[in-house]
Design a protein around this motif. Structure first.
Motif, PDB file in Angstrom:
ATOM      1  N   ILE A  60      20.266  27.569 -12.482  1.00 25.16           N
ATOM      2  CA  ILE A  60      19.456  26.958 -13.534  1.00 25.16           C
ATOM      3  C   ILE A  60      20.360  26.512 -14.666  1.00 25.16           C
ATOM      4  O   ILE A  60      21.146  27.292 -15.200  1.00 25.16           O
ATOM      5  N   ARG A  61      20.253  25.247 -15.050  1.00 21.53           N
ATOM      6  CA  ARG A  61      21.060  24.673 -16.130  1.00 21.53           C
ATOM      7  C   ARG A  61      20.145  24.267 -17.278  1.00 21.53           C
ATOM      8  O   ARG A  61      19.354  23.349 -17.168  1.00 21.53           O
ATOM      9  N   LEU A  62      20.259  25.007 -18.375  1.00 17.68           N
ATOM     10  CA  LEU A  62      19.472  24.742 -19.588  1.00 17.68           C
ATOM     11  C   LEU A  62      20.330  24.024 -20.618  1.00 17.68           C
ATOM     12  O   LEU A  62      21.548  24.239 -20.667  1.00 17.68           O
ATOM     13  N   PRO A  63      19.708  23.235 -21.488  1.00 15.85           N
ATOM     14  CA  PRO A  63      20.478  22.650 -22.595  1.00 15.85           C
ATOM     15  C   PRO A  63      20.800  23.738 -23.621  1.00 15.85           C
ATOM     16  O   PRO A  63      20.214  24.823 -23.606  1.00 15.85           O
ATOM     17  N   ARG A  64      21.717  23.457 -24.507  1.00  8.79           N
ATOM     18  CA  ARG A  64      22.067  24.429 -25.558  1.00  8.79           C
ATOM     19  C   ARG A  64      20.873  24.753 -26.442  1.00  8.79           C
ATOM     20  O   ARG A  64      20.699  25.864 -26.897  1.00  8.79           O
ATOM     21  N   SER A  65      20.062  23.743 -26.698  1.00  2.91           N
ATOM     22  CA  SER A  65      18.930  23.926 -27.607  1.00  2.91           C
ATOM     23  C   SER A  65      17.632  23.468 -26.940  1.00  2.91           C
ATOM     24  O   SER A  65      17.609  22.448 -26.259  1.00  2.91           O
ATOM     25  N   LEU A  66      16.601  24.228 -27.161  1.00  2.00           N
ATOM     26  CA  LEU A  66      15.263  23.854 -26.686  1.00  2.00           C
ATOM     27  C   LEU A  66      14.341  23.537 -27.860  1.00  2.00           C
ATOM     28  O   LEU A  66      13.123  23.664 -27.758  1.00  2.00           O
ATOM     29  N   ASP A  67      14.928  23.101 -28.963  1.00  2.00           N
ATOM     30  CA  ASP A  67      14.144  22.816 -30.161  1.00  2.00           C
ATOM     31  C   ASP A  67      13.090  21.737 -29.954  1.00  2.00           C
ATOM     32  O   ASP A  67      12.111  21.673 -30.692  1.00  2.00           O
ATOM     33  N   LYS A  68      13.262  20.901 -28.938  1.00  2.00           N
ATOM     34  CA  LYS A  68      12.257  19.858 -28.693  1.00  2.00           C
ATOM     35  C   LYS A  68      10.893  20.455 -28.350  1.00  2.00           C
ATOM     36  O   LYS A  68       9.875  19.785 -28.454  1.00  2.00           O
ATOM     37  N   HIS A  88       9.348  22.429 -30.122  1.00  2.00           N
ATOM     38  CA  HIS A  88       8.574  22.456 -31.367  1.00  2.00           C
ATOM     39  C   HIS A  88       7.742  21.195 -31.551  1.00  2.00           C
ATOM     40  O   HIS A  88       6.825  21.173 -32.370  1.00  2.00           O
ATOM     41  N   ALA A  89       8.030  20.144 -30.771  1.00  2.00           N
ATOM     42  CA  ALA A  89       7.203  18.937 -30.823  1.00  2.00           C
ATOM     43  C   ALA A  89       5.804  19.234 -30.283  1.00  2.00           C
ATOM     44  O   ALA A  89       4.832  18.592 -30.664  1.00  2.00           O
ATOM     45  N   ILE A  90       5.709  20.216 -29.411  1.00  3.91           N
ATOM     46  CA  ILE A  90       4.409  20.624 -28.871  1.00  3.91           C
ATOM     47  C   ILE A  90       3.679  21.474 -29.889  1.00  3.91           C
ATOM     48  O   ILE A  90       2.519  21.254 -30.192  1.00  3.91           O
ATOM     49  N   SER A  91       4.406  22.485 -30.407  1.00  4.82           N
ATOM     50  CA  SER A  91       3.816  23.389 -31.391  1.00  4.82           C
ATOM     51  C   SER A  91       4.931  24.131 -32.107  1.00  4.82           C
ATOM     52  O   SER A  91       5.841  24.662 -31.466  1.00  4.82           O
ATOM     53  N   ALA A  92       4.853  24.179 -33.417  1.00  9.56           N
ATOM     54  CA  ALA A  92       5.844  24.917 -34.201  1.00  9.56           C
ATOM     55  C   ALA A  92       5.738  26.415 -33.945  1.00  9.56           C
ATOM     56  O   ALA A  92       6.671  27.164 -34.200  1.00  9.56           O
ATOM     57  N   ALA A  93       4.615  26.856 -33.412  1.00  7.81           N
ATOM     58  CA  ALA A  93       4.398  28.280 -33.163  1.00  7.81           C
ATOM     59  C   ALA A  93       4.979  28.753 -31.828  1.00  7.81           C
ATOM     60  O   ALA A  93       4.989  29.944 -31.555  1.00  7.81           O
ATOM     61  N   ILE A 135      13.667  19.074 -11.646  1.00 10.59           N
ATOM     62  CA  ILE A 135      13.637  19.215 -13.096  1.00 10.59           C
ATOM     63  C   ILE A 135      12.547  20.228 -13.444  1.00 10.59           C
ATOM     64  O   ILE A 135      11.405  20.101 -13.000  1.00 10.59           O
ATOM     65  N   ALA A 136      12.930  21.264 -14.196  1.00  7.19           N
ATOM     66  CA  ALA A 136      11.951  22.247 -14.674  1.00  7.19           C
ATOM     67  C   ALA A 136      11.281  21.670 -15.909  1.00  7.19           C
ATOM     68  O   ALA A 136      11.951  21.168 -16.814  1.00  7.19           O
ATOM     69  N   ARG A 137       9.967  21.732 -15.942  1.00  7.26           N
ATOM     70  CA  ARG A 137       9.196  21.151 -17.044  1.00  7.26           C
ATOM     71  C   ARG A 137       8.262  22.197 -17.620  1.00  7.26           C
ATOM     72  O   ARG A 137       7.566  22.889 -16.876  1.00  7.26           O
ATOM     73  N   PHE A 138       8.261  22.286 -18.941  1.00  8.89           N
ATOM     74  CA  PHE A 138       7.315  23.170 -19.616  1.00  8.89           C
ATOM     75  C   PHE A 138       5.989  22.450 -19.671  1.00  8.89           C
ATOM     76  O   PHE A 138       5.895  21.340 -20.203  1.00  8.89           O
ATOM     77  N   ALA A 139       4.969  23.056 -19.099  1.00  7.81           N
ATOM     78  CA  ALA A 139       3.643  22.443 -19.044  1.00  7.81           C
ATOM     79  C   ALA A 139       2.880  22.780 -20.321  1.00  7.81           C
ATOM     80  O   ALA A 139       2.281  23.844 -20.431  1.00  7.81           O
ATOM     81  N   ALA A 140       2.930  21.869 -21.281  1.00  2.00           N
ATOM     82  CA  ALA A 140       2.278  22.095 -22.574  1.00  2.00           C
ATOM     83  C   ALA A 140       0.764  22.089 -22.436  1.00  2.00           C
ATOM     84  O   ALA A 140       0.073  22.957 -22.958  1.00  2.00           O
ATOM     85  N   ASP A 141       0.246  21.109 -21.746  1.00  3.03           N
ATOM     86  CA  ASP A 141      -1.204  20.997 -21.551  1.00  3.03           C
ATOM     87  C   ASP A 141      -1.428  20.371 -20.181  1.00  3.03           C
ATOM     88  O   ASP A 141      -1.272  19.163 -20.005  1.00  3.03           O
ATOM     89  N   ARG A 144      -4.166  17.488 -19.999  1.00  4.60           N
ATOM     90  CA  ARG A 144      -3.720  16.173 -20.473  1.00  4.60           C
ATOM     91  C   ARG A 144      -2.409  15.745 -19.826  1.00  4.60           C
ATOM     92  O   ARG A 144      -1.861  14.702 -20.163  1.00  4.60           O
ATOM     93  N   ASP A 145      -1.884  16.569 -18.899  1.00  8.23           N
ATOM     94  CA  ASP A 145      -0.650  16.279 -18.172  1.00  8.23           C
ATOM     95  C   ASP A 145       0.547  16.092 -19.118  1.00  8.23           C
ATOM     96  O   ASP A 145       1.369  15.220 -18.918  1.00  8.23           O
ATOM     97  N   GLU A 146       0.605  16.935 -20.161  1.00  9.87           N
ATOM     98  CA  GLU A 146       1.725  16.901 -21.102  1.00  9.87           C
ATOM     99  C   GLU A 146       2.804  17.864 -20.643  1.00  9.87           C
ATOM    100  O   GLU A 146       2.527  19.040 -20.401  1.00  9.87           O
ATOM    101  N   ARG A 147       4.038  17.376 -20.533  1.00  9.75           N
ATOM    102  CA  ARG A 147       5.158  18.199 -20.098  1.00  9.75           C
ATOM    103  C   ARG A 147       6.433  17.778 -20.815  1.00  9.75           C
ATOM    104  O   ARG A 147       6.589  16.625 -21.182  1.00  9.75           O
ATOM    105  N   LEU A 148       7.330  18.740 -20.965  1.00 10.79           N
ATOM    106  CA  LEU A 148       8.663  18.462 -21.492  1.00 10.79           C
ATOM    107  C   LEU A 148       9.694  18.932 -20.483  1.00 10.79           C
ATOM    108  O   LEU A 148       9.619  20.062 -19.993  1.00 10.79           O
ATOM    109  N   ASN A 149      10.668  18.074 -20.169  1.00  8.07           N
ATOM    110  CA  ASN A 149      11.760  18.471 -19.280  1.00  8.07           C
ATOM    111  C   ASN A 149      12.657  19.443 -20.032  1.00  8.07           C
ATOM    112  O   ASN A 149      13.093  19.151 -21.146  1.00  8.07           O
TER     113      ASN A 149
END
Length: 107
Positions: free
Chosen positions: A36-44, A46-51, A9-15, A18-23
């Motif tokens: 590589i299989r990505l979802p249609r949307s990566l809008d989640k 934005h939970a890390i940062s709207a920027a 699972i590829a995870r975006f390492a937010a911090d 603090r070991d924060e990651r999103l799959n």
């Protein structure tokens, strides 16, 4: 005939502190490359940062296959080591490697 494939699972390492990651994707290690299989949307993201530039993150994940082919497609190391090396070149981290069986590459 079924064949075994390694995946992670590829995870975006937010911090990393603090070991924060999103799959964000599933990465299948195939003969000499990545699928590589990505979802249609990566809008989640934005939970890390709207920027956060979601399109930039998508491009970074999609580019992993090219980086892998250029830098870490060494057959003498195992899949976990390949993904660890790949993580050094990107903001993407990976889970432990798992495996699954499929009858064909398309499946």
């Amino acid at each position: 005939m079924e064949r075994c494939y390694d995946f992670a699972i590829a995870r975006f390492a937010a911090d990393r502190v603090r070991d924060e990651r999103l799959n964000i994707a599933v990465v299948v290690l195939k003969d000499g490359g990545l699928d590589i299989r990505l979802p249609r949307s990566l809008d989640k993201l934005h939970a890390i940062s709207a920027a956060l530039d979601v399109d930039g993150v998508r491009h970074a994940v999609e580019s992993l296959a090219e980086v892998y082919a250029f830098a870490v497609a060494d057959e003498s190391v195992d899949s976990q080591q390949k993904l660890a090396a790949l993580a050094e070149f990107s903001p993407i981290d990976f889970s432990s490697v798992g495996e699954f069986k499929a009858g064909t590459a398309a499946q």
